[in-house]
Design a protein around this motif. Structure first.
Motif, PDB file in Angstrom:
ATOM      1  N   ARG A   1      26.159  64.001  15.896  1.00 11.67           N
ATOM      2  CA  ARG A   1      26.701  63.343  14.695  1.00 11.67           C
ATOM      3  C   ARG A   1      26.123  63.959  13.435  1.00 11.67           C
ATOM      4  O   ARG A   1      26.856  64.189  12.452  1.00 11.67           O
ATOM      5  CB  ARG A   1      26.395  61.848  14.722  1.00 11.67           C
ATOM      6  N   ALA A   2      24.825  64.228  13.444  1.00 10.10           N
ATOM      7  CA  ALA A   2      24.194  64.814  12.262  1.00 10.10           C
ATOM      8  C   ALA A   2      24.760  66.201  11.976  1.00 10.10           C
ATOM      9  O   ALA A   2      25.071  66.531  10.822  1.00 10.10           O
ATOM     10  CB  ALA A   2      22.685  64.885  12.457  1.00 10.10           C
TER      11      ALA A   2
ATOM     12  N   ARG B   1      17.306  71.475  11.925  1.00  6.05           N
ATOM     13  CA  ARG B   1      17.647  70.172  12.518  1.00  6.05           C
ATOM     14  C   ARG B   1      17.026  70.087  13.907  1.00  6.05           C
ATOM     15  O   ARG B   1      17.271  70.925  14.759  1.00  6.05           O
ATOM     16  CB  ARG B   1      19.161  70.002  12.591  1.00  6.05           C
TER      17      ARG B   1
ATOM     18  N   SER C   1      23.382  59.479  11.357  1.00  3.18           N
ATOM     19  CA  SER C   1      22.343  59.117  12.320  1.00  3.18           C
ATOM     20  C   SER C   1      21.155  58.436  11.653  1.00  3.18           C
ATOM     21  O   SER C   1      20.254  57.953  12.343  1.00  3.18           O
ATOM     22  CB  SER C   1      21.885  60.347  13.106  1.00  3.18           C
TER      23      SER C   1
ATOM     24  N   GLU D   1      22.865  60.235   6.145  1.00  2.00           N
ATOM     25  CA  GLU D   1      23.789  60.819   7.118  1.00  2.00           C
ATOM     26  C   GLU D   1      23.981  59.840   8.280  1.00  2.00           C
ATOM     27  O   GLU D   1      23.197  58.894   8.430  1.00  2.00           O
ATOM     28  CB  GLU D   1      23.291  62.197   7.568  1.00  2.00           C
TER      29      GLU D   1
ATOM     30  N   PRO E   1      15.152  58.208  11.954  1.00  3.02           N
ATOM     31  CA  PRO E   1      15.475  59.588  11.565  1.00  3.02           C
ATOM     32  C   PRO E   1      15.074  59.837  10.113  1.00  3.02           C
ATOM     33  O   PRO E   1      15.162  58.936   9.273  1.00  3.02           O
ATOM     34  CB  PRO E   1      16.991  59.657  11.750  1.00  3.02           C
TER      35      PRO E   1
ATOM     36  N   ARG F   1      16.225  67.592  17.308  1.00  2.00           N
ATOM     37  CA  ARG F   1      16.471  66.345  18.040  1.00  2.00           C
ATOM     38  C   ARG F   1      15.135  65.682  18.336  1.00  2.00           C
ATOM     39  O   ARG F   1      14.223  66.293  18.886  1.00  2.00           O
ATOM     40  CB  ARG F   1      17.207  66.619  19.349  1.00  2.00           C
TER      41      ARG F   1
ATOM     42  N   THR G   1      16.471  63.855  13.992  1.00  2.00           N
ATOM     43  CA  THR G   1      17.502  62.878  14.357  1.00  2.00           C
ATOM     44  C   THR G   1      17.535  62.654  15.862  1.00  2.00           C
ATOM     45  O   THR G   1      17.226  63.567  16.634  1.00  2.00           O
ATOM     46  CB  THR G   1      18.886  63.344  13.872  1.00  2.00           C
ATOM     47  N   ARG G   2      17.945  61.458  16.272  1.00  2.00           N
ATOM     48  CA  ARG G   2      18.148  61.171  17.690  1.00  2.00           C
ATOM     49  C   ARG G   2      19.600  61.383  18.108  1.00  2.00           C
ATOM     50  O   ARG G   2      19.920  61.243  19.287  1.00  2.00           O
ATOM     51  CB  ARG G   2      17.720  59.733  18.001  1.00  2.00           C
ATOM     52  N   ASP G   3      20.463  61.688  17.159  1.00  2.00           N
ATOM     53  CA  ASP G   3      21.881  61.896  17.441  1.00  2.00           C
ATOM     54  C   ASP G   3      22.315  63.215  16.799  1.00  2.00           C
ATOM     55  O   ASP G   3      23.015  63.226  15.785  1.00  2.00           O
ATOM     56  CB  ASP G   3      22.705  60.730  16.900  1.00  2.00           C
TER      57      ASP G   3
END
Length: 273
Positions: A150-151, A194, A114, A112, A207, A196, A145-147
């Protein structure tokens, strides 16, 4: 067994340079037994709990000896080729185009936007997990994920996900937490989380998708994992969903264990996202 809804986790496997070592570790920590290696499919070896297929291990592909060991979660699809096109259109990266695996089904590997890697599985004779949410079996998974924007956008563009956001409670540890769950039509419960990744995640950790396996005693599973050379990353920690811990096996593959019979606290409030 019934088919998995589109986008629901349906299988998990991991690549290990030391397959025999992986069998010993997971056999003792999760109680798995193993079938014979399918030589025509790269020595792909299924793991069983109480005689039911729950996961698989495989040696590295030719030229892949330097790839790190990691668990891969597969999401169900009724059309792998169409899903691959959706992944590309949504900004993802198809790492391995749809590939037919004999009469078992069709797989693809993707990333994906990110950075988290996942698979998709279009079933043939192999439908997926033969049990879930029971000791020794898959329980849950979360995209780290750090984004998250977007994810989230990617996941909801590729799969028929409806999202809910978990509202932070009074626990200071939950302050600033950004956590969502995704549901799909045909599933009674959410199918994927999900999270962050915050400052508590070292910057070198990319990620990834964390896969949870069910155990009867979280602390005992952690103790056994550490005895066998595994590493404890987090926990054990109590939650309304169960007592869980994040660990890695001796070859570096990260996963989590959860005792869903041991719960603490009230279920968090959820809001439409």
């Amino acid at each position: 067994m019934k088919d998995f809804p589109e986008g629901a986790p349906c299988w998990a496997d991991a690549m290990f340079r030391d397959a025999a070592g992986a069998k010993r570790f997971y056999g003792e920590v999760l109680g798995w037994t193993f079938g014979g290696a399918a030589t025509e499919y790269g020595n792909y070896t299924q793991a069983y709990s109480d005689g039911k297929a729950v996961a698989a291990i495989v040696p590295p592909m030719p030229g892949g000896d330097d790839m790190p060991s990691a668990w891969c979660l597969y999401l169900a699809t009724s059309d792998a080729a169409a899903t691959a096109e959706k992944i590309k259109a949504a900004g993802g990266n198809v790492l391995m185009e749809p590939m037919r695996v004999g009469e078992f089904g069709t797989m693809l590997l993707a990333q994906e936007p990110s950075g988290a890697v996942f698979g998709c599985w279009q079933p043939g004779e192999h439908r997926g997990f033969e049990k879930m949410g029971e000791n020794g079996a898959y329980a849950w998974a979360e995209v780290f994920t750090r984004d998250p924007d977007r994810a989230d956008a990617f996941l909801q563009q590729v799969f028929p996900y409806a999202a809910q956001r978990m509202e932070p409670g009074d626990d200071p540890a939950e302050a600033g937490m950004d956590f969502k769950v995704f549901s799909v039509p045909g599933a009674e419960q959410p199918v994927l989380g999900r999270l962050r990744m915050g400052e508590d995640f070292p910057p070198e950790v990319p990620p990834y998708i964390q896969v949870y396996f069910t155990v009867p005693d979280c602390d005992a599973a952690v103790a056994k994992a550490r005895e066998l050379g595994g590493t404890l990353y987090f926990g054990p920690m109590d939650s309304p969903f169960g007592r869980f811990a994040a660990i890695a096996d001796p070859q570096g593959a990260a996963f989590a264990v959860i005792d869903m019979s041991t719960t603490a606290g009230e279920m968090p409030e959820m809001s439409e996202a």
